[in-house]
Motif scaffolding. Structure first.
Motif, PDB file in Angstrom:
ATOM      1  N   PHE A 219     -23.489   3.635 -96.305  1.00  0.00           N
ATOM      2  CA  PHE A 219     -23.603   2.413 -97.086  1.00  0.00           C
ATOM      3  C   PHE A 219     -22.623   1.409 -96.488  1.00  0.00           C
ATOM      4  CE2 PHE A 219     -22.507  -0.320-100.665  1.00  0.00           C
ATOM      5  CZ  PHE A 219     -23.764  -0.654-101.127  1.00  0.00           C
ATOM      6  N   ARG A 220     -23.148   0.329 -95.917  1.00  0.00           N
ATOM      7  CA  ARG A 220     -22.292  -0.606 -95.189  1.00  0.00           C
ATOM      8  C   ARG A 220     -21.371   0.134 -94.215  1.00  0.00           C
ATOM      9  NH1 ARG A 220     -21.780  -4.584 -99.640  1.00  0.00           N
ATOM     10  NH2 ARG A 220     -23.548  -5.928 -99.172  1.00  0.00           N
ATOM     11  N   GLY A 221     -21.925   1.133 -93.540  1.00  0.00           N
ATOM     12  CA  GLY A 221     -21.156   1.839 -92.525  1.00  0.00           C
ATOM     13  C   GLY A 221     -20.253   2.955 -93.034  1.00  0.00           C
ATOM     14  N   ARG A 222     -20.108   3.071 -94.354  1.00  0.00           N
ATOM     15  CA  ARG A 222     -19.270   4.156 -94.881  1.00  0.00           C
ATOM     16  C   ARG A 222     -20.158   5.284 -95.383  1.00  0.00           C
ATOM     17  NH1 ARG A 222     -16.265   1.802 -99.562  1.00  0.00           N
ATOM     18  NH2 ARG A 222     -15.021   3.703 -99.592  1.00  0.00           N
ATOM     19  N   ASP A 223     -19.895   6.509 -94.935  1.00  0.00           N
ATOM     20  CA  ASP A 223     -20.762   7.632 -95.292  1.00  0.00           C
ATOM     21  C   ASP A 223     -20.488   8.116 -96.721  1.00  0.00           C
ATOM     22  OD1 ASP A 223     -22.435   9.746 -95.422  1.00  0.00           O
ATOM     23  OD2 ASP A 223     -21.621  10.810 -93.674  1.00  0.00           O
ATOM     24  N   LEU A 224     -21.463   7.903 -97.598  1.00  0.00           N
ATOM     25  CA  LEU A 224     -21.303   8.296 -98.997  1.00  0.00           C
ATOM     26  C   LEU A 224     -21.128   9.811 -99.142  1.00  0.00           C
ATOM     27  CD1 LEU A 224     -24.171   6.122-100.558  1.00  0.00           C
ATOM     28  CD2 LEU A 224     -21.732   5.639-100.645  1.00  0.00           C
ATOM     29  N   MET A 225     -21.726  10.535 -98.198  1.00  0.00           N
ATOM     30  CA  MET A 225     -21.692  11.996 -98.306  1.00  0.00           C
ATOM     31  C   MET A 225     -20.289  12.555 -98.047  1.00  0.00           C
ATOM     32  SD  MET A 225     -25.075  12.559 -98.668  1.00  0.00           S
ATOM     33  CE  MET A 225     -25.370  14.247 -98.210  1.00  0.00           C
ATOM     34  N   GLN A 226     -19.431  11.738 -97.403  1.00  0.00           N
ATOM     35  CA  GLN A 226     -18.079  12.199 -97.083  1.00  0.00           C
ATOM     36  C   GLN A 226     -17.043  11.706 -98.086  1.00  0.00           C
ATOM     37  OE1 GLN A 226     -17.688  14.374 -94.764  1.00  0.00           O
ATOM     38  NE2 GLN A 226     -19.777  14.191 -93.979  1.00  0.00           N
ATOM     39  N   MET A 227     -17.486  10.933 -99.069  1.00  0.00           N
ATOM     40  CA  MET A 227     -16.506  10.334 -99.974  1.00  0.00           C
ATOM     41  C   MET A 227     -16.002  11.321-101.016  1.00  0.00           C
ATOM     42  SD  MET A 227     -17.840   6.554-100.834  1.00  0.00           S
ATOM     43  CE  MET A 227     -18.098   5.358 -99.535  1.00  0.00           C
ATOM     44  N   THR A 228     -14.809  11.074-101.503  1.00  0.00           N
ATOM     45  CA  THR A 228     -14.284  11.879-102.603  1.00  0.00           C
ATOM     46  C   THR A 228     -14.995  11.424-103.884  1.00  0.00           C
ATOM     47  OG1 THR A 228     -12.607  10.257-103.151  1.00  0.00           O
ATOM     48  CG2 THR A 228     -12.009  11.931-101.524  1.00  0.00           C
ATOM     49  N   PRO A 229     -15.015  12.280-104.906  1.00  0.00           N
ATOM     50  CA  PRO A 229     -15.654  11.893-106.167  1.00  0.00           C
ATOM     51  C   PRO A 229     -15.123  10.561-106.683  1.00  0.00           C
ATOM     52  CG  PRO A 229     -15.093  14.223-106.223  1.00  0.00           C
ATOM     53  CD  PRO A 229     -14.536  13.669-104.931  1.00  0.00           C
ATOM     54  N   LYS A 230     -13.836  10.307-106.476  1.00  0.00           N
ATOM     55  CA  LYS A 230     -13.239   9.080-106.974  1.00  0.00           C
ATOM     56  C   LYS A 230     -13.789   7.854-106.237  1.00  0.00           C
ATOM     57  CE  LYS A 230      -8.835   7.302-108.379  1.00  0.00           C
ATOM     58  NZ  LYS A 230      -7.604   6.964-107.689  1.00  0.00           N
ATOM     59  N   GLU A 231     -13.872   7.981-104.921  1.00  0.00           N
ATOM     60  CA  GLU A 231     -14.426   6.873-104.127  1.00  0.00           C
ATOM     61  C   GLU A 231     -15.877   6.598-104.511  1.00  0.00           C
ATOM     62  OE1 GLU A 231     -12.262   7.067 -99.802  1.00  0.00           O
ATOM     63  OE2 GLU A 231     -13.539   8.738-100.349  1.00  0.00           O
ATOM     64  N   LEU A 232     -16.628   7.692-104.656  1.00  0.00           N
ATOM     65  CA  LEU A 232     -18.035   7.562-105.020  1.00  0.00           C
ATOM     66  C   LEU A 232     -18.190   6.871-106.369  1.00  0.00           C
ATOM     67  CD1 LEU A 232     -20.042  10.807-104.225  1.00  0.00           C
ATOM     68  CD2 LEU A 232     -20.636   8.454-103.645  1.00  0.00           C
ATOM     69  N   ASN A 233     -17.335   7.265-107.279  1.00  0.00           N
ATOM     70  CA  ASN A 233     -17.374   6.692-108.616  1.00  0.00           C
ATOM     71  C   ASN A 233     -17.190   5.185-108.565  1.00  0.00           C
ATOM     72  OD1 ASN A 233     -17.733   6.937-111.268  1.00  0.00           O
ATOM     73  ND2 ASN A 233     -15.683   7.724-111.738  1.00  0.00           N
ATOM     74  N   SER A 234     -16.314   4.768-107.705  1.00  0.00           N
ATOM     75  CA  SER A 234     -16.050   3.347-107.590  1.00  0.00           C
ATOM     76  C   SER A 234     -17.240   2.619-106.946  1.00  0.00           C
ATOM     77  CB  SER A 234     -14.757   3.158-106.799  1.00  0.00           C
ATOM     78  OG  SER A 234     -14.828   1.976-106.045  1.00  0.00           O
ATOM     79  N   VAL A 235     -17.864   3.266-105.959  1.00  0.00           N
ATOM     80  CA  VAL A 235     -19.062   2.669-105.349  1.00  0.00           C
ATOM     81  C   VAL A 235     -20.177   2.550-106.397  1.00  0.00           C
ATOM     82  CG1 VAL A 235     -20.916   3.031-103.672  1.00  0.00           C
ATOM     83  CG2 VAL A 235     -18.552   3.441-103.010  1.00  0.00           C
ATOM     84  N   ARG A 236     -20.312   3.597-107.206  1.00  0.00           N
ATOM     85  CA  ARG A 236     -21.349   3.579-108.240  1.00  0.00           C
ATOM     86  C   ARG A 236     -21.096   2.481-109.260  1.00  0.00           C
ATOM     87  NH1 ARG A 236     -21.423   9.469-108.231  1.00  0.00           N
ATOM     88  NH2 ARG A 236     -19.966   9.458-109.966  1.00  0.00           N
ATOM     89  N   GLY A 237     -19.838   2.208-109.531  1.00  0.00           N
ATOM     90  CA  GLY A 237     -19.534   1.173-110.507  1.00  0.00           C
ATOM     91  C   GLY A 237     -19.682  -0.230-109.937  1.00  0.00           C
ATOM     92  N   ARG A 238     -19.385  -0.399-108.673  1.00  0.00           N
ATOM     93  CA  ARG A 238     -19.339  -1.744-108.110  1.00  0.00           C
ATOM     94  C   ARG A 238     -20.530  -2.120-107.234  1.00  0.00           C
ATOM     95  NH1 ARG A 238     -13.606  -3.075-108.341  1.00  0.00           N
ATOM     96  NH2 ARG A 238     -12.565  -1.092-108.672  1.00  0.00           N
ATOM     97  N   ASN A 239     -20.975  -1.159-106.402  1.00  0.00           N
ATOM     98  CA  ASN A 239     -21.957  -1.526-105.380  1.00  0.00           C
ATOM     99  C   ASN A 239     -23.361  -1.020-105.626  1.00  0.00           C
ATOM    100  OD1 ASN A 239     -19.167  -0.655-103.733  1.00  0.00           O
ATOM    101  ND2 ASN A 239     -19.972  -2.712-103.344  1.00  0.00           N
ATOM    102  N   ILE A 240     -23.442   0.159-106.218  1.00  0.00           N
ATOM    103  CA  ILE A 240     -24.761   0.753-106.409  1.00  0.00           C
ATOM    104  C   ILE A 240     -24.942   1.056-107.891  1.00  0.00           C
ATOM    105  CG2 ILE A 240     -26.331   2.612-105.750  1.00  0.00           C
ATOM    106  CD1 ILE A 240     -24.728   3.085-103.265  1.00  0.00           C
ATOM    107  N   ALA A 241     -26.074   0.619-108.460  1.00  0.00           N
ATOM    108  CA  ALA A 241     -26.357   0.942-109.853  1.00  0.00           C
ATOM    109  C   ALA A 241     -27.616   1.785-109.898  1.00  0.00           C
ATOM    110  CB  ALA A 241     -26.552  -0.332-110.667  1.00  0.00           C
TER     111      ALA A 241
END
Ligand SMILES: Nc1ncnc2c1ncn2[C@@H]1O[C@H](COP(=O)(O)OP(=O)(O)OP(=O)(O)O)[C@@H](O)[C@H]1O
Ligand SMILES: Nc1ncnc2c1ncn2[C@@H]1O[C@H](COP(=O)(O)OP(=O)(O)O)[C@@H](O)[C@H]1O
Ligand code: SF4
Ligand code: SF4
Ligand SMILES: [Mg+2]
Ligand SMILES: [Mg+2]
Lengths: 352, 342
Positions: A69-91
């Protein structure tokens, strides 16, 4: 610009009966501002595909592959990072609005919590913002109705509230998993219209998941058709609706009952049922139900054949285009040739 | 023409509900079905279509005696079912069957397919020989397109479409004369919906049963119905021969429902959107609009519609409609005149 690029995505589940490969190597990309439809029968792997990307798989599930996602691999993110992406970038919007809304909290409470949490807004600001979003999804009298509880809304209004909640943080990508399947036709058509408007007014990208091709004809730019864990066809909306290549896509299109067509005696149905993922047929996964099945379809799985922007996974020649290679005559990942394991993945290379 | 097997007359069902807190509890009534009348012959299929909450399931349950109507009669072969006691009604149940919307949830997960299908036989013919029951069950499975050797499998081992076939086999095992299918395909994939519709159509032709097929989508009932009733807030807006309804709907609400049907063609779909106009939600069941109950969503309303209730009346064609303007509105479907649509 590419917003999301998924490559080699696999999803599996451990079950008492064995390992279920729900998604078997999928590649696709979503551009900025693009609306992509993922279409297929229930069990095709549509939901698990996005659940894997969002890090929401069930306990017994696992995934591999990339989802940038914009060059950052979602599959490698920590749960916390993912949570933030879900709140801000992806709904994400799920199928059943009643199970995703809390019946004991007012709509206001549920909507404002989200923005207060993710954007640090004060309650008053958050409320104003929420009312605005409700108005955008055409909830009548939003200042009043925001104080109500979910059960005081109709099914269609609840789904629109879900969309409004998804839009609150102004995401770059909205993923809607069968947003109108459980609803009746008039509401389905309202939701389609609403998504269509969002698509025109914002630069948001949208992934729409559905089993009903007709439901997305009006609003999607591109379509991926999935069957039993693999992509079988991909192309622009015009390609898929006017020049479908794969027998499965053709079958899906023909089974839509149409009011703008002369009445046939019988409706066209795709015979049979989707396969059990633990007992996949050898060769082409669709062969038991395919009206065009040939000898070679039983022996080898067909690979992705690409012609410009569109692809199909079938031995039939692409209309006005390339002929699919004979089995074995083309470079294939080695596991495709493994006769002893006919259920091995049949993915070709190249992002869609 | 033969006499109808079913004659529903001015049938109404009300539900009581409460609002407000414990102290000022207010009693309110929902008119879920509000004066429905129609007739049905054996071998005939009536499609019933309406939005969620329009009263379709309630009507079905009232016809089958599963709910007590507040008014009206259900004449089955000349006998009023609403006056029967429980035991007499139980006997009629053999002839009157229902297939439910959610194929998976409506089957008992702890029973095998065979047991589910055979259960009505045991209930009504407890002395029937085991072998005979099994033979009949296998025969039913074959008839609905299931493999008889799957007789000992459980519902979770079948797909949604196959579960619906089990439900259909069960509903037919007693040789009923009327089967009501309450949204039998709404929960199924589009590709599987057509299988079930074709199956029901074949079976009905073969068995000569009277069929009521409920859906929320006009395109779904078109293939199977002889006549179609369109419901809105518990009332019938239109009851027409299929050939008429899909060519030239008489009621603006029928027209609106037709325009809500998605078309799998990007250009046509965008075009259709331009002139689709069904906006807003169905009003709350507690606040029924005065006059024509559809008037707040109707683009054709005139002054009179807000005050006078349009009666369901018979047109020259033999079709029925509840709209003041049925004669002067032309809601013909474009392009229909060129093909043999309908
Ligand atoms: N047991 C009940 N108690 C109170 N109200 C009820 C009850 N059952 C149904 N209703 C109400 O009666 C009306 C008609 O409901 P019904 O279930 O018949 O609609 P339907 O047309 O079958 O809708 P759907 O398409 O969603 O199945 C609705 O307003 C519903 O909320
Ligand atoms: N937690 C789980 N355990 C085992 N199998 C699962 C699990 N979740 C999903 N599956 C299986 O994965 C496959 C794909 O499911 P899904 O993505 O939900 O399909 P759909 O295309 O209908 O959204 C199905 O065969 C389903 O049964
Ligand atoms: S590869 Fe063969 S069986 Fe598979 S879809 Fe194509 S023609 Fe049908
Ligand atoms: S009676 Fe009036 S408001 Fe009702 S449907 Fe007819 S034109 Fe519309
Ligand atoms: Mg799903
Ligand atoms: Mg119902």
């Amino acid at each position: 610009m590419t917003l999301l690029e998924v490559s080699g995505l696999e999803v599996h589940f451990d079950t008492p009966e064995g390992v279920v490969k729900a998604v078997n190597g999928i590649d696709f990309a979503v551009q900025e501002g693009e609306t992509l439809a993922i279409v297929g029968e229930s069990g095709a792997g549509k939901s698990q595909l996005v659940m894997a990307i969002m890090g929401l798989l069930a306990e017994n599930g696992g995934a591999s592959g990339k989802a940038e996602f914009r060059g950052r691999d979602l599959m490698q993110m920590t749960p916390k990072e993912l949570n933030s992406v879900r709140g801000r970038n992806i709904a994400m919007i799920f199928q059943d609005p009643m199970t995703s809304l809390n019946p004991y909290l007012t709509i206001e409470k549920q909507m404002t919590e989200v923005v207060m949490h993710h954007q640090g807004l004060r309650r008053e600001e958050a409320r104003g913002h929420a009312v605005e979003m409700l108005r955008a999804v055409r909830i009548p009298d939003p200042e009043e109705r925001i104080r109500q509880y979910p059960h005081e809304y109709s099914g269609g209004m609840r789904q629109r509230v879900m969309i409004a909640m998804g839009l609150l943080c102004q995401p770059d990508l909205l993923i809607a998993d069968e947003p109108s399947t459980a609803l009746d036709v008039t509401i389905q058509s309202q939701i389609t219209q609403l998504v269509g408007e969002l698509r025109e007014k914002t630069n948001m990208s949208i992934i729409l998941i559905t089993h009903d091709l007709a439901a997305v004809a009006e609003i999607c730019d591109r379509v991926i058709v999935m069957y039993a864990g693999v992509a079988v066809e991909c192309g622009s909306a015009e390609d898929i609706f006017y020049r479908p290549q794969h027998p499965y896509t053709r079958g899906l299109l023909a089974s839509v009952p149409r009011l703008d067509r002369v009445l046939d005696d019988d409706l066209h149905a795709i015979p049979g049922n989707p396969p059990n993922l633990l007992e996949l047929p050898s060769g082409c996964r669709f062969r038991d139900r395919c009206s065009e099945v040939m000898d070679k379809c039983v022996k080898k799985p067909p690979v992705w054949v690409s012609d410009g922007g569109r692809m199909s996974r079938c031995f039939l020649p692409m209309e006005g285009g390339k002929v699919a290679p004979e089995p074995g005559s083309q470079k294939e990942p080695s596991n495709h040739l493994d006769e002893a394991n006919p259920a091995s993945p049949a993915d070709g290379e190249g992002a869609v | 023409m033969t006499k109808p097997v079913l004659r529903v007359q001015d049938l109404a069902v009300r539900f009581k509900s409460f609002s407000g807190g414990l102290l000022q509890r207010k009693e309110r009534w929902i008119r879920a079905v509000d004066g429905i009348s129609f007739e049905l012959h054996s071998g005939e299929t009536l499609g019933i279509v309406g939005e969620s909450g329009s009263g379709k399931s309630t009507l079905a349950r009232a016809i089958l005696g599963l709910l007590k109507p507040s008014r009206g009669r259900v004449m089955w072969l000349g006998e009023d079912l609403t006056t029967l006691d429980e035991e007499a009604m139980r006997q009629r149940r053999k002839e009157l069957q229902i297939v439910f919307q959610d194929p998976v949830a409506s089957l008992n997960p702890r029973m095998t397919a065979g047991d589910i299908i055979a259960e009505p036989l045991w209930t009504f013919y407890p002395n029937m020989a085991r072998l005979q029951v099994e033979e009949r069950t296998r025969g039913m499975m074959k008839m609905v397109g299931l493999l008889p050797n799957q007789i000992n499998r459980y519902p979770h081992e079948f797909s949604g479409g196959q579960c619906q076939r089990i439900g259909i086999a069960r509903s037919l095992v007693l040789n009923p004369r009327l089967v009501i299918c309450d949204e039998p395909v709404s929960a199924l994939d589009v590709s599987i919906q057509a299988q079930i519709i074709n199956l029901l159509k074949d079976l009905q032709k073969k068995l000569g049963i009277a069929l009521i097929f409920i859906a929320h989508d006009l395109s779904v009932v078109r293939h199977i119905s002889d006549r179609v009733m369109v419901m809105y807030m518990g009332q019938a807006m239109e009851v027409s021969q299929k050939t008429d309804l899909y060519l030239r709907p008489l009621h603006p609400y029928t027209n609106a429902l037709m325009k809500s049907v998605a078309i799998p063609d990007p250009k046509l779909a965008r075009q259709a959107r331009q002139d689709s106009w069904l906006t807003g939600d169905m009003p709350s069941p507690y606040m029924r609009p005065k006059g024509c109950i559809f008037h707040d969503r109707c683009p054709y309303r005139v002054k009179r519609c807000e005050a006078d209730v349009p009666a369901l009346r018979r047109m020259e064609s033999g079709d029925w409609v509840a709209c003041h303007r049925a004669e002067d509105l032309d809601l013909s479907i474009q392009g229909a005149s060129t093909g043999s649509l309908g």
